[in-house]
Design a protein around this motif. Structure first.
Motif, PDB file in Angstrom:
ATOM      1  N   LEU A   1      -4.965  -0.183  -7.966  1.00  0.00           N
ATOM      2  CA  LEU A   1      -5.348  -0.947  -6.923  1.00  0.00           C
ATOM      3  C   LEU A   1      -5.357  -2.558  -7.660  1.00  0.00           C
ATOM      4  O   LEU A   1      -6.198  -2.480  -8.807  1.00  0.00           O
ATOM      5  CB  LEU A   1      -6.645  -0.695  -6.429  1.00  0.00           C
ATOM      6  CG  LEU A   1      -6.566   0.779  -5.754  1.00  0.00           C
ATOM      7  CD1 LEU A   1      -8.049   1.312  -5.404  1.00  0.00           C
ATOM      8  CD2 LEU A   1      -5.601   0.692  -4.355  1.00  0.00           C
ATOM      9  N   GLU A   2      -5.053  -3.606  -7.002  1.00  0.00           N
ATOM     10  CA  GLU A   2      -5.387  -5.030  -7.554  1.00  0.00           C
ATOM     11  C   GLU A   2      -6.785  -5.380  -7.344  1.00  0.00           C
ATOM     12  O   GLU A   2      -7.346  -6.199  -8.067  1.00  0.00           O
ATOM     13  CB  GLU A   2      -4.176  -5.747  -6.629  1.00  0.00           C
ATOM     14  CG  GLU A   2      -2.893  -5.959  -7.331  1.00  0.00           C
ATOM     15  CD  GLU A   2      -2.985  -6.752  -8.588  1.00  0.00           C
ATOM     16  OE1 GLU A   2      -3.468  -7.891  -8.754  1.00  0.00           O
ATOM     17  OE2 GLU A   2      -2.288  -5.938  -9.392  1.00  0.00           O
TER      18      GLU A   2
ATOM     19  N   PRO B   1     -11.930  -1.018  -5.718  1.00  0.00           N
ATOM     20  CA  PRO B   1     -12.711  -0.862  -4.446  1.00  0.00           C
ATOM     21  C   PRO B   1     -14.422  -0.297  -4.689  1.00  0.00           C
ATOM     22  O   PRO B   1     -14.994  -0.674  -3.352  1.00  0.00           O
ATOM     23  CB  PRO B   1     -12.131   0.359  -3.826  1.00  0.00           C
ATOM     24  CG  PRO B   1     -11.609   1.450  -5.146  1.00  0.00           C
ATOM     25  CD  PRO B   1     -11.231   0.011  -5.922  1.00  0.00           C
TER      26      PRO B   1
ATOM     27  N   ASN C   1       0.800  -1.306  -0.081  1.00  0.00           N
ATOM     28  CA  ASN C   1      -0.149  -0.136   0.038  1.00  0.00           C
ATOM     29  C   ASN C   1       0.693   1.309  -0.028  1.00  0.00           C
ATOM     30  O   ASN C   1       0.541   2.327  -0.705  1.00  0.00           O
ATOM     31  CB  ASN C   1      -0.986   0.027   1.324  1.00  0.00           C
ATOM     32  CG  ASN C   1      -2.026  -0.945   1.026  1.00  0.00           C
ATOM     33  OD1 ASN C   1      -2.267  -1.350  -0.111  1.00  0.00           O
ATOM     34  ND2 ASN C   1      -2.550  -1.642   2.236  1.00  0.00           N
TER      35      ASN C   1
ATOM     36  N   ASP D   1      -5.919   4.249  -8.320  1.00  0.00           N
ATOM     37  CA  ASP D   1      -5.942   4.552  -6.770  1.00  0.00           C
ATOM     38  C   ASP D   1      -5.938   6.189  -6.712  1.00  0.00           C
ATOM     39  O   ASP D   1      -4.885   6.808  -6.808  1.00  0.00           O
ATOM     40  CB  ASP D   1      -4.465   4.102  -6.053  1.00  0.00           C
ATOM     41  CG  ASP D   1      -4.322   4.606  -4.842  1.00  0.00           C
ATOM     42  OD1 ASP D   1      -5.230   5.198  -4.066  1.00  0.00           O
ATOM     43  OD2 ASP D   1      -3.198   4.345  -4.104  1.00  0.00           O
TER      44      ASP D   1
ATOM     45  N   ARG E   1       2.466   1.577  -3.572  1.00  0.00           N
ATOM     46  CA  ARG E   1       1.943   1.557  -4.803  1.00  0.00           C
ATOM     47  C   ARG E   1       2.252   2.684  -5.745  1.00  0.00           C
ATOM     48  O   ARG E   1       2.103   2.520  -7.015  1.00  0.00           O
ATOM     49  CB  ARG E   1       0.302   1.778  -4.186  1.00  0.00           C
ATOM     50  CG  ARG E   1      -0.592   1.629  -5.510  1.00  0.00           C
ATOM     51  CD  ARG E   1      -2.062   1.434  -5.282  1.00  0.00           C
ATOM     52  NE  ARG E   1      -2.342   0.197  -4.392  1.00  0.00           N
ATOM     53  CZ  ARG E   1      -2.703  -0.186  -3.504  1.00  0.00           C
ATOM     54  NH1 ARG E   1      -2.896   0.929  -2.510  1.00  0.00           N
ATOM     55  NH2 ARG E   1      -2.925  -1.314  -2.722  1.00  0.00           N
TER      56      ARG E   1
END
Length: 790
Positions: free
Chosen positions: A183-184, A187, A70, A113, A73
């Motif tokens: 982001l993998e 969200p 995180n 992100d 990233r």
């Protein structure tokens, strides 16, 4: 003991024969039901690629990266979108407005992100200025920007004061970059990020929408690379269609029997459907590596089925009815075919030692492909051929072959003569020695700039080239994480050792520059002191350091202030560069790690690639040991002779060495894309030797001498073996036209290994058997093997 083994094998053959041919309609019905089941699940298969599947997640470097994923990233899985003004600099109201629109567009792309998105339009990109009143700062483009000449001049000044020229703004100030960390897991949906979908959205919402006569868009990053690989893989369906048509033509040309051709192609196509359905049931998808496996499934199935076609036609020509001919074909080919397919599976399964997700899935997928071939080719095909029979034209083809002069077979049978065998072995020895010398220079990892998975003229590599030529900060980033006690990441003991580390790394060949928390801290401290260069240094005073620390971007330390990354910008990601960097970092860490600061490897795209290279280098030795050991054991188990096993395995080793020579000549390193080639080439290549020697033994058992037995072997199955190699090579050679370079490389190398393994089997096996396994052959089949030639 030997007779007992043969009896056991005979029992196995008779057991399966009674089931298959005693219940033919039931067997076909079961296969039909299973085919519908697997076909349904094959339609559920979807493209699948992820960052973690492409890297060795169990390696310590990657484990360390994932620990701080995180925080890192913005330095890891990042899209870089460069917006270039063809008609001038970025200091143009119309261009800046377009840049704002693109920044907003990227902000709302799922998977980005948003909190760490950076461009000169985002508030997290700041400028700093030392004045008489102290240090002033603010966003590069402030609120209320309307594009007036005065505001544009202010933006120009802010860009210069921000220190982002060469990173977010090009050196010639004609383009600007938008950095979009990814982001993998999305969200919004909670689903795994789809790189194919993301790349398509970026193309549609950014490049297609905003690129014009005045603006160029250049996009790089792991996600875009994977997206381009997935997009390039769409051509695979076309290549498969071409392979399918050419295989049908080749098989019909060989057999002159449309019934045998149709039955063979049907069974091998069924194998592909079963394979895809089974892969889907296991929860796997299709990535740019595993999407090639259906080609291999089809090609392997056809290549083995050629032996069925030839044997069935020969039995019918000798007067057997279609049922008896089918049974005889099954009995003759069940054991050698099964062992050959097991050897194929071994070649695939040894890839499991490579702890990289895409390669392990490739190994599992390919092993499944071999398993379904055993069912469709070994069991279903003989049953189908007992119904379809052989056409008259097929029988005439056999008659013509039987009546031929067989000049080539007569010539090759001389390889069993001792003098000729010595000559052939000597030539093979010279080729092997020269090959070992020529392949000694083979490297591990990538040897070309840009993304070696794609062709040099691909759009992605052209985009990489643009960034390299116009920006100072390289896209090849190697990150070293410095772990400290909680709250101490900015303390002087850490600053002192990190500052020294940066100086030493900047003197390593291939490192263009470095950056850390303390790079910015020194500038801020100087700013607090009127910009005096004397203050451009780290400070022992905790109050001065803490004051500067408040103004440093949070991307340069974690929330607990227990880790700070040191970023190394590399000139390239070639294997030699990464080896030098890793070695230097490890030496420095060994000498300087303490309770205050511990240097931990590695993150960044180059750090991850360094870990991948290490895994590949270690795995290749284990993989080769396993593939040769297990395949050798299978060959020994079938023929019960260590020397015969060596005679069959040595040609495979020579071909592997020659494959490495070709890799050196093509400037290809051993990496994720090329390492599987060696295992596949050896595992599949042994098939020729198994079929040839099994057939040779059958003629020796009839009392023929060695030379005549080999002549009969070539006459009866030699063309089939050659066609097997051509079919396999054809199945993979179409990859050479893929837009994806690693697929093209794999196709060319596999085609070479399949063809050369066939040549080695036909030419070397009889010579090697004559030289050092002849005693074992004579002991088993009696003195007749030395009898006079006919």
């Amino acid at each position: 003991m030997e007779m007992s083994n043969q009896q056991e094998m005979g029992k196995v053959e008779r057991f399966f024969e009674s089931i298959l041919f005693g219940h033919r309609k039931l067997v076909i019905a079961v296969f039909a039901v299973l085919s519908v089941f697997f076909a349904y699940h094959a339609t559920q298969l979807r493209p699948d690629a992820s960052f973690q599947k492409m890297v060795p997640v169990t390696h310590p470097f990657i484990a360390n990266y994932l620990k701080y994923e995180n925080e890192l990233r913005p330095l890891g899985n990042v899209l870089r979108i460069a917006v270039h003004n063809k008609n001038g600099t970025i200091y143009d109201a119309e261009f800046l407005e377009k840049l704002r629109q693109i920044t907003d567009e990227v902000f709302y792309i799922p998977g980005v992100d948003r909190g760490n998105l950076s461009s000169i339009w985002t508030p997290n990109v700041m400028w700093r200025q030392v004045t008489e009143e102290g240090l002033r700062m603010g966003p590069v483009i402030g609120q209320g920007f309307a594009g007036t000449p005065e505001q544009i001049e202010a933006v120009k000044a802010n860009v210069e004061r921000s220190g982002r020229i060469g990173s977010l703004v090009s050196n010639d100030q004609r383009s600007a970059i938008i950095l979009a960390p990814l982001l993998e897991v999305d969200p919004d949906t909670g689903e795994k990020l789809s790189y194919g979908k993301l790349a398509t959205q970026v193309e549609e919402l950014v490049r297609d929408k905003y690129q014009s006569d005045s603006i160029d868009i250049h996009i790089t990053g792991f996600a875009k690379l994977v997206g381009d690989l997935i997009d390039g893989s769409k051509d695979i369906a076309g290549f498969f269609a071409i392979t399918f048509i050419l295989t049908v033509i080749l098989l019909f040309w060989y057999s002159r029997c449309w019934k045998s051709t149709a039955a063979t192609i049907f069974c091998c196509s069924l194998a592909v459907i079963w394979h895809l359905g089974a892969v889907s049931l296991l929860g796997f998808g299709l990535d740019p590596y595993s999407i090639l496996v259906p080609f291999l499934t089809f090609a392997i199935g056809v290549s083995h089925a050629i032996q069925n076609v030839r044997t069935m036609a020969a039995e019918r020509f000798q007067g057997a009815n279609k049922i008896d001919a089918s049974k005889a074909t099954f009995r003759l080919l069940f054991i050698p075919g099964s062992v050959a397919l097991l050897a194929d599976a071994v070649g695939f399964s040894t890839l499991l030692v490579i702890e990289i997700g895409v390669i392990r899935e490739l190994a599992i997928s390919a092993s499944i492909g071999v398993a379904v071939i055993i069912f469709t080719k070994m069991f279903l095909l003989p049953v189908l051929m007992s119904y379809t029979d052989v056409t008259e034209s097929g029988l005439r083809r056999v008659a013509k072959q039987e009546a031929g002069k067989h000049t080539v077979s007569h010539l090759l049978s001389r390889l069993t003569e001792k003098k000729v065998a010595y000559g052939v072995a000597a030539v093979a020895g010279v080729i092997l020695v020269l090959g070992l010398f020529a392949s000694a220079d083979i490297k591990i990892g990538d040897l070309d700039p840009g993304a070696p998975e794609l062709r040099p003229n691909s759009r992605y590599n052209q985009d990489v080239k643009f960034l390299v030529e116009n920006y100072s900060t390289s896209s090849d980033v190697f990150v070293v994480m410095v772990e400290t006690p909680v709250g101490e990441c900015g303390a002087y003991p850490v600053a002192s050792v990190v500052d020294r580390f940066q100086w030493e790394m900047e003197n390593v060949e291939g490192v263009e520059g470095t950056m850390s928390l303390f790079t910015i801290m020194k500038n801020i401290i100087a700013g607090f002191n009127g910009g005096n260069p004397k203050w451009l240094a780290i400070s022992r005073d905790r109050f001065i350091s803490n004051g500067a620390h408040k103004n440093i971007p949070t991307t340069l330390y974690n929330s607990e202030c227990s880790m700070t990354p040191v970023i190394l910008f590399l000139s390239d990601h070639k294997a030699e560069t990464l080896e030098r960097v890793v070695a230097k970092v490890q030496v420095f860490a060994a000498e300087n790690d303490s309770a205050d600061a511990k240097f931990v490897l590695a993150a960044g795209n180059s750090g991850i690639e360094a870990a991948t290279n290490i895994v590949v280098e270690q795995a290749q030795r284990v993989m080769l040991l396993l593939v040769y050991s297990i395949i050798g054991a299978l060959v020994w188990w079938e023929f019960k002779s260590f020397r015969v096993m060596l005679a069959i395995m040595i040609p495979l080793f020579i071909t592997e060495v020659l494959c490495r020579v070709i890799m050196v000549q093509l400037n290809l390193g051993i990496k994720v894309a090329t390492l599987p080639v060696i295992a596949l080439g050896v595992g599949i290549g042994v098939d020729y030797g198994i079929y040839i020697y099994n057939r040779l033994e059958s003629f020796l058992a009839k009392g023929l001498n060695f030379k005549d037995a080999y002549f009969e072997t070539l006459r009866s199955t030699g063309v089939a073996v050659a066609l097997t190699a051509v079919t396999l090579a054809l199945g993979v050679f179409t990859w050479a036209f893929s837009a994806i370079k690693f697929q093209a490389d794999m196709g060319m190398l596999l085609a070479f290994m399949f063809l050369w393994n066939m040549v080695g089997a036909i030419v070397l096996i009889p010579a090697l058997v004559r030289l050092f396994a002849f005693g074992a052959v004579k002991k088993r089949f009696g003195p007749s093997v030395e009898g006079p030639a006919r």
